[in-house]
Every structure is written in C-alpha cells, then in structure tokens.
Design a protein around this motif. Structure first.
Motif, PDB file in Angstrom:
ATOM      1  N   ILE A 239      15.992  14.173 -53.974  1.00 15.27           N
ATOM      2  CA  ILE A 239      15.606  13.111 -54.900  1.00 15.27           C
ATOM      3  C   ILE A 239      16.810  12.612 -55.705  1.00 15.27           C
ATOM      4  CG2 ILE A 239      14.245  12.556 -56.961  1.00 15.27           C
ATOM      5  CD1 ILE A 239      12.051  14.346 -55.888  1.00 15.27           C
ATOM      6  N   THR A 240      17.542  13.568 -56.292  1.00 14.26           N
ATOM      7  CA  THR A 240      18.684  13.172 -57.116  1.00 14.26           C
ATOM      8  C   THR A 240      19.949  12.959 -56.294  1.00 14.26           C
ATOM      9  OG1 THR A 240      19.355  15.464 -57.553  1.00 14.26           O
ATOM     10  CG2 THR A 240      17.754  14.467 -59.062  1.00 14.26           C
ATOM     11  N   LYS A 241      19.917  13.392 -55.023  1.00 14.10           N
ATOM     12  CA  LYS A 241      21.079  13.300 -54.133  1.00 14.10           C
ATOM     13  C   LYS A 241      22.269  14.021 -54.754  1.00 14.10           C
ATOM     14  CE  LYS A 241      19.383   8.998 -52.140  1.00 14.10           C
ATOM     15  NZ  LYS A 241      19.635   7.559 -51.896  1.00 14.10           N
ATOM     16  N   LYS A 242      22.004  15.271 -55.111  1.00 11.02           N
ATOM     17  CA  LYS A 242      23.029  16.138 -55.697  1.00 11.02           C
ATOM     18  C   LYS A 242      23.088  17.441 -54.902  1.00 11.02           C
ATOM     19  CE  LYS A 242      23.959  13.563 -59.392  1.00 11.02           C
ATOM     20  NZ  LYS A 242      25.311  13.002 -59.680  1.00 11.02           N
ATOM     21  N   ILE A 243      24.282  18.009 -54.800  1.00 11.36           N
ATOM     22  CA  ILE A 243      24.468  19.301 -54.169  1.00 11.36           C
ATOM     23  C   ILE A 243      25.127  20.228 -55.179  1.00 11.36           C
ATOM     24  CG2 ILE A 243      26.671  18.571 -53.130  1.00 11.36           C
ATOM     25  CD1 ILE A 243      26.008  20.439 -50.759  1.00 11.36           C
ATOM     26  N   THR A 244      24.576  21.431 -55.331  1.00 14.71           N
ATOM     27  CA  THR A 244      25.058  22.365 -56.349  1.00 14.71           C
ATOM     28  C   THR A 244      25.456  23.678 -55.695  1.00 14.71           C
ATOM     29  OG1 THR A 244      23.578  21.373 -57.986  1.00 14.71           O
ATOM     30  CG2 THR A 244      24.498  23.531 -58.510  1.00 14.71           C
ATOM     31  N   LEU A 245      26.610  24.193 -56.095  1.00 17.37           N
ATOM     32  CA  LEU A 245      27.148  25.429 -55.550  1.00 17.37           C
ATOM     33  C   LEU A 245      27.091  26.536 -56.597  1.00 17.37           C
ATOM     34  CD1 LEU A 245      28.815  27.027 -53.373  1.00 17.37           C
ATOM     35  CD2 LEU A 245      30.870  26.072 -54.479  1.00 17.37           C
ATOM     36  N   TYR A 246      26.613  27.697 -56.188  1.00 17.27           N
ATOM     37  CA  TYR A 246      26.568  28.880 -57.049  1.00 17.27           C
ATOM     38  C   TYR A 246      27.286  30.042 -56.360  1.00 17.27           C
ATOM     39  CZ  TYR A 246      22.624  26.460 -59.304  1.00 17.27           C
ATOM     40  OH  TYR A 246      21.818  25.549 -59.931  1.00 17.27           O
TER      41      TYR A 246
END
Length: 215
Positions: free
Chosen positions: A71-78
C-alpha cells in the motif's frame, strides 16, 4: 501532459553462462511504466560470489527480516529486531486489487517468504529471489485445478527444504527484490528498489533471509 519515458527493467537472474534477456517496457498510462520479466527458466541460477567482493554485514547467527508494504510502497530492513532503514519501492501494478493468484496477473504476492536465490549478475543490477509460490499457494493451485499433484508436491518439497520452488507453473514465479527503481514505476510483480538500496540489501540478505509482504 508530460511525456513518460519508457524504461527497461528486467526481473531476472542472469547466469554467467546463460543468455541474457533484456525485457521490454511499454507505456501503460499516466505516471507508471509496466515492465515485462524474462521467463522463469532464465532466472534460476545462484551467484557464487559477492558483487565486487563486497563483504556481508551479517553472520548466519543474525536475524535479518524485510517487510514490504504494497500500500505504502515501502521496504523496511531489520537486523536482530532493530530497524535499519525504510526506503521507497515499486511493486506489481495490480497489487492493490488482491493477492497474486496466477502467472501474468501483475500482482506482488502477499505472505511470508525467504530469499532463495542471489544473483550479482542480474540484468536488474542485483537480485534476491523470493520463495513464491509457497506451500499454501501450491495447495490453493491444486485445489482450483491450476496445477497438477506433481507440481504441488514439487513446490511443497522445495519449501520444506528451504530452496527455490518451481517458478514455471501456472501460479507464476521469479518474484524478486531487485534494482532499477523508478519514481512512479510499476512492476509485473517484483519489488524494485534503487540500486544503492539494493547494495545495502545485498550485504544483509543471505539465502534464507525472511521477507514478509503485506498491506
């Protein structure tokens, strides 16, 4: 109206001994560009070396996790439950209309996956292949008559072994995180990020790294 310049963004792993296949891009309307990926059989070879001998920033004991929001077109790395960073990404053109069901529906699949291939010779800069279709997808495909019992079993065996599932069934495949992000871009199902972001992901994501894709 501003002219939209088409661009080439291929979603595949190109092996050193394989014949590279550049994908064509076509205009699909204002603000976005649709990208066609090469067939799965051209995308199934692991790289044997790191790009330019870039060192990994994790060990096998580190817990690496990626979350992609369609939806937000975001990718998050942890890493080890600590946020590293969030970046913009492109997802499949039709991803907001539902989960991926079949080859060619231009949707990024939802679910929990793992990195099953790495290619530092990708035509899309760098590529991390994801373990779609999953076991649940295999059961769904068989129940609906999309795939055979043999195809279902091959997918489920690959997933239980932690390797790449077959990418050449009617369920689709060759879903990757790769470079060549474009502002206002759309893919045929892969997740595209900027090349400098891909450099970071490459250093963190070993085979087996968890990738969740959701809303």
């Amino acid at each position: 109206m501003k002219k939209i310049t088409t661009f080439i963004c291929a979603f595949a792993f190109a092996a050193a001994l394989s014949i590279p296949a550049m994908a064509s891009a076509t205009k699909q309307g204002p603000g976005t560009v649709e990208v066609q990926s090469p067939p799965p059989e051209e995308a199934a070879v692991n790289s044997t070396s790191n790009k330019a001998n870039v060192p990994m920033l994790v060990t096998k004991d580190d817990k690496v996790y990626i979350y992609v929001s369609k939806i937000t077109k975001k990718i998050t790395l942890y890493k080890n439950d600590q946020l590293i960073k969030t970046w913009d990404c492109n997802v499949g053109r039709n991803s907001t209309s539902g989960d991926k069901k079949v080859e060619g529906d231009k949707r990024t699949p939802s679910g929990s996956f793992y990195v099953c291939t790495r290619n530092d010779k990708s035509v899309a800069y760098l590529s991390l292949g994801l373990s779609y279709p999953s076991s649940d997808d295999a059961d769904r495909g068989y129940a609906s008559g999309l795939i055979s019992a043999a195809q279902r079993d091959a997918i489920k065996t690959a997933i239980s072994s932690g390797v790449m599932p077959p990418w050449n069934t009617p369920l689709g495949g060759a879903i990757m995180i790769h470079g060549n992000y474009r502002e206002n871009g759309a893919t045929s199902g892969c997740v595209a990020v900027a090349n400098d972001v891909m450099d970071v992901l490459w250093q963190y994501c070993m085979l087996g790294a968890r990738v969740d894709i959701g809303p």
